[in-house]
Design an enzyme around this catalytic site. Structure first.
Site, PDB file in Angstrom:
ATOM      1  N   SER A  20       0.815  -1.208   0.000  1.00  0.00           N
ATOM      2  CA  SER A  20       0.000   0.000   0.000  1.00  0.00           C
ATOM      3  C   SER A  20       0.855   1.267   0.000  1.00  0.00           C
ATOM      4  O   SER A  20       1.558   1.541  -0.963  1.00  0.00           O
ATOM      5  CB  SER A  20      -0.954  -0.026   1.192  1.00  0.00           C
ATOM      6  OG  SER A  20      -1.849   1.049   1.157  1.00  0.00           O
ATOM      7  N   ASP A  73      -5.983   2.324  -3.842  1.00  0.00           N
ATOM      8  CA  ASP A  73      -7.321   2.050  -3.331  1.00  0.00           C
ATOM      9  C   ASP A  73      -7.872   3.229  -2.540  1.00  0.00           C
ATOM     10  O   ASP A  73      -9.025   3.209  -2.104  1.00  0.00           O
ATOM     11  CB  ASP A  73      -7.362   0.765  -2.496  1.00  0.00           C
ATOM     12  CG  ASP A  73      -6.490   0.822  -1.256  1.00  0.00           C
ATOM     13  OD1 ASP A  73      -5.698   1.769  -1.109  1.00  0.00           O
ATOM     14  OD2 ASP A  73      -6.591  -0.117  -0.424  1.00  0.00           O
ATOM     15  N   ASP A  82      -2.645   6.669  -3.278  1.00  0.00           N
ATOM     16  CA  ASP A  82      -1.573   5.987  -2.557  1.00  0.00           C
ATOM     17  C   ASP A  82      -0.967   4.917  -3.453  1.00  0.00           C
ATOM     18  O   ASP A  82      -1.321   4.782  -4.632  1.00  0.00           O
ATOM     19  CB  ASP A  82      -2.074   5.424  -1.225  1.00  0.00           C
ATOM     20  CG  ASP A  82      -3.043   4.265  -1.377  1.00  0.00           C
ATOM     21  OD1 ASP A  82      -3.534   4.023  -2.496  1.00  0.00           O
ATOM     22  OD2 ASP A  82      -3.315   3.574  -0.368  1.00  0.00           O
ATOM     23  N   ASP A 119      -1.093   1.626  -3.826  1.00  0.00           N
ATOM     24  CA  ASP A 119      -1.903   0.596  -4.507  1.00  0.00           C
ATOM     25  C   ASP A 119      -3.215   1.157  -5.030  1.00  0.00           C
ATOM     26  O   ASP A 119      -4.061   0.408  -5.511  1.00  0.00           O
ATOM     27  CB  ASP A 119      -2.132  -0.606  -3.601  1.00  0.00           C
ATOM     28  CG  ASP A 119      -2.910  -0.276  -2.337  1.00  0.00           C
ATOM     29  OD1 ASP A 119      -2.903   0.897  -1.927  1.00  0.00           O
ATOM     30  OD2 ASP A 119      -3.522  -1.190  -1.749  1.00  0.00           O
TER      31      ASP A 119
END
Length: 523
Positions: free
Chosen positions: A174, A316, A312, A314
């Site tokens: 992440s 999401d 961010d 990743d």
């Protein structure tokens, strides 16, 4: 059935000739099978881990095993190559396959198409090797793998609803630095897997097994979901009015997927920042840190953009800045977007995390919606979305949840929602948010504290005349101010959020409260 003794060594009492796998054994225990209470392999009764327990059925924990170090409250995450490496990834993949197979019930268990795990990865340099090792561990259980390649994490939620499978996994760390990696695990239909919904069981299984050779009958299939994923998201995008938007991909997965999803949208001019996704970061891929938004804010001013968006690592979650380059508070954006969804879904439930401004429930109630307060964390938010059939939800951390996206969080859906509200209203983002900015907020502040429980007791005693609850840490509410203090899941920290009717009252209450919480820290 393969006769490999390393794979099939368990059996039910009185059925010694019928060997079963760890997954079947674990599934029977979860279903309270009548023979489990007196079984030599029942690890739950004996209080030890499941695994290769030849003869005695018991497993001695490994000396210095690193498995427990990599499992967090909501996912697997650690530095690479130590403690997270290919060996650990194989064991976690094997354990995840065992667990996810037990999540199927009834007819689904007999459907061979569902004996499949969807697997994706992000752009980190360690992701290909970790994903390959994880995949090998899955295959060793006899579970198939659908490899959907380098994706944003939200695409796992789409894939687990679009493809037949028993769950999905994203290889990612992440927003963490480049030397981190990990796995985000979802169950059937994108159901979140956290510490209390399976992650502890996966850790227990992984701790009890060793990487080993096994006959592989399962298969890997590579699938490109770019076309159906784009088509699905575009179902919710109205044609925008002319807009200029700066998008900072943080050298993460938005750099790959934003062009795939939004190139060719009429009237939408995108100014890209940090779209290269090689595993190196120009700035840390955490948009919650104001310093990481400075490049975006400068570009919004320079380009006279309508707004900016920073994803961010990743992709999401997404943090926004308005046309003046001011950082948009996520709780205010939750209230604004809740109003948009309640226009078309009157009376619907809206989920918000308990750190959010009071304006969120007040505004939702004013518009006829049903505000539902929830503890922090995607596992709890997704569960609340499902239990309340909520249309929308938001967290202070930039995660936004959508019924139209399977009750899951999606940075791309959040971007679409902002485009839609600016198009419908023909107003600027700052003007839409201004009426919602009624209270003074501290933002999240962190304190080193080794006596969390003692601190909660002292706070409850000091503020005993207030309305107090312990949904997540302690929340203390007065008519003109309130605060929440909750523990970090991974560090000896307490996190404070305080809101007051006026800036002066906010400063007085911060001065009163901060000395009770420990030593202030910057992160």
């Amino acid at each position: 059935m393969p006769d490999d003794p390393d794979t099939y060594y368990r059996y039910c009492p009185g059925e010694e000739r019928v060997r079963i796998s760890d997954a079947v054994c674990f599934g029977r225990r979860r279903a309270n099978f009548h023979k489990c209470s007196r079984c030599r392999f029942n690890d739950d009764v004996r209080g030890v881990g499941a695994g290769h327990a030849h003869g005695s059925g018991s497993v001695e924990p490994r000396e210095g095993d690193t498995i427990e170090q990599v499992f967090k409250a909501y996912d697997v995450r650690a530095t690479f190559p130590e403690p997270l490496n290919e060996d650990v990834a194989w064991r976690i993949g094997n354990a995840t396959a065992q667990f996810l197979r037990t999540c199927l019930s009834g007819y689904d268990r007999s459907d061979p198409r569902l004996n499949t795990i969807v697997l994706g990865r992000d752009m980190r340099k360690s992701s290909p090797v970790l994903a390959a090792a994880f995949s090998a561990g899955v295959l060793a259980v006899g579970t198939n793998v659908t490899d959907i390649g380098m994706i944003d994490t939200s695409q796992v939620a789409f894939a687990t609803n679009y493809l037949p499978c028993c769950g999905g996994v994203q290889t990612t760390a992440s927003h963490n630095p480049a030397n981190y990696n990990g796995f985000k695990i979802s169950g059937p239909k994108g159901r979140p897997i956290g510490a209390e919904t399976g992650l502890k069981e996966i850790a227990r299984l992984a701790k009890a097994i060793s990487r080993h050779e096994a006959p592989v009958t399962a298969k890997i299939e590579k699938v490109d979901l770019s076309r159906p994923y784009r088509e699905y998201l575009h179902r919710f995008l109205r044609e925008p009015r002319p807009l200029t938007v700066v998008v900072d991909a943080s050298n993460g997965m938005a750099g790959r997927w934003f062009p795939i999803l939004f190139d060719g949208v009429p009237n939408l001019r995108i100014i890209p920042l940090n779209f290269e996704h090689t595993g190196e970061f120009v700035h840390p891929p955490n948009p919650l840190v104001p310093a990481n938004l400075e490049q975006l804010r400068a570009a919004v001013r320079e380009q006279h953009a309508d707004f900016g968006a920073c994803f961010d690592g990743d992709a999401d979650r997404c943090i926004f800045v308005d046309e003046n380059a001011a950082i948009v508070r996520c709780d205010l954006l939750t209230a604004l977007l809740a109003g948009e969804y309640l226009r078309t879904h009157p009376g619907a439930a809206i989920i918000y995390d308990l750190r959010s401004s009071r304006i969120v429930p007040e505004y939702v109630k004013k518009l006829g919606g049903v505000p539902r307060r929830e503890r922090v964390g995607h596992v709890f938010m997704k569960r609340a979305m499902a239990e309340n059939d909520a249309i929308f939800g938001g967290e202070l951390s930039g995660h936004f949840y959508f019924r139209d996206f399977f009750g899951c969080d999606s940075g791309m859906m959040a971007f679409i929602a902002v485009l839609n509200v600016l198009t419908r209203t023909a107003q600027s983002l700052s003007s839409l948010l201004e009426p919602l900015n009624l209270y003074a907020a501290s933002g999240e502040r962190n304190f080193e504290n080794d006596d969390k429980d003692g601190t909660f007791r002292r706070l409850a005693d000091k503020y005993r005349d207030a309305q107090i609850d312990f949904l997540d840490g302690i929340t203390v509410q007065y008519p003109d101010w309130w605060f929440n203090v909750r523990p970090s899941n991974t560090e000896p920290l307490l996190r404070l959020n305080l809101e007051a009717a006026t800036p002066a009252l906010l400063e007085r209450k911060l001065a009163e409260l901060m000395p009770l919480l420990g030593r202030p820290v910057a992160h």
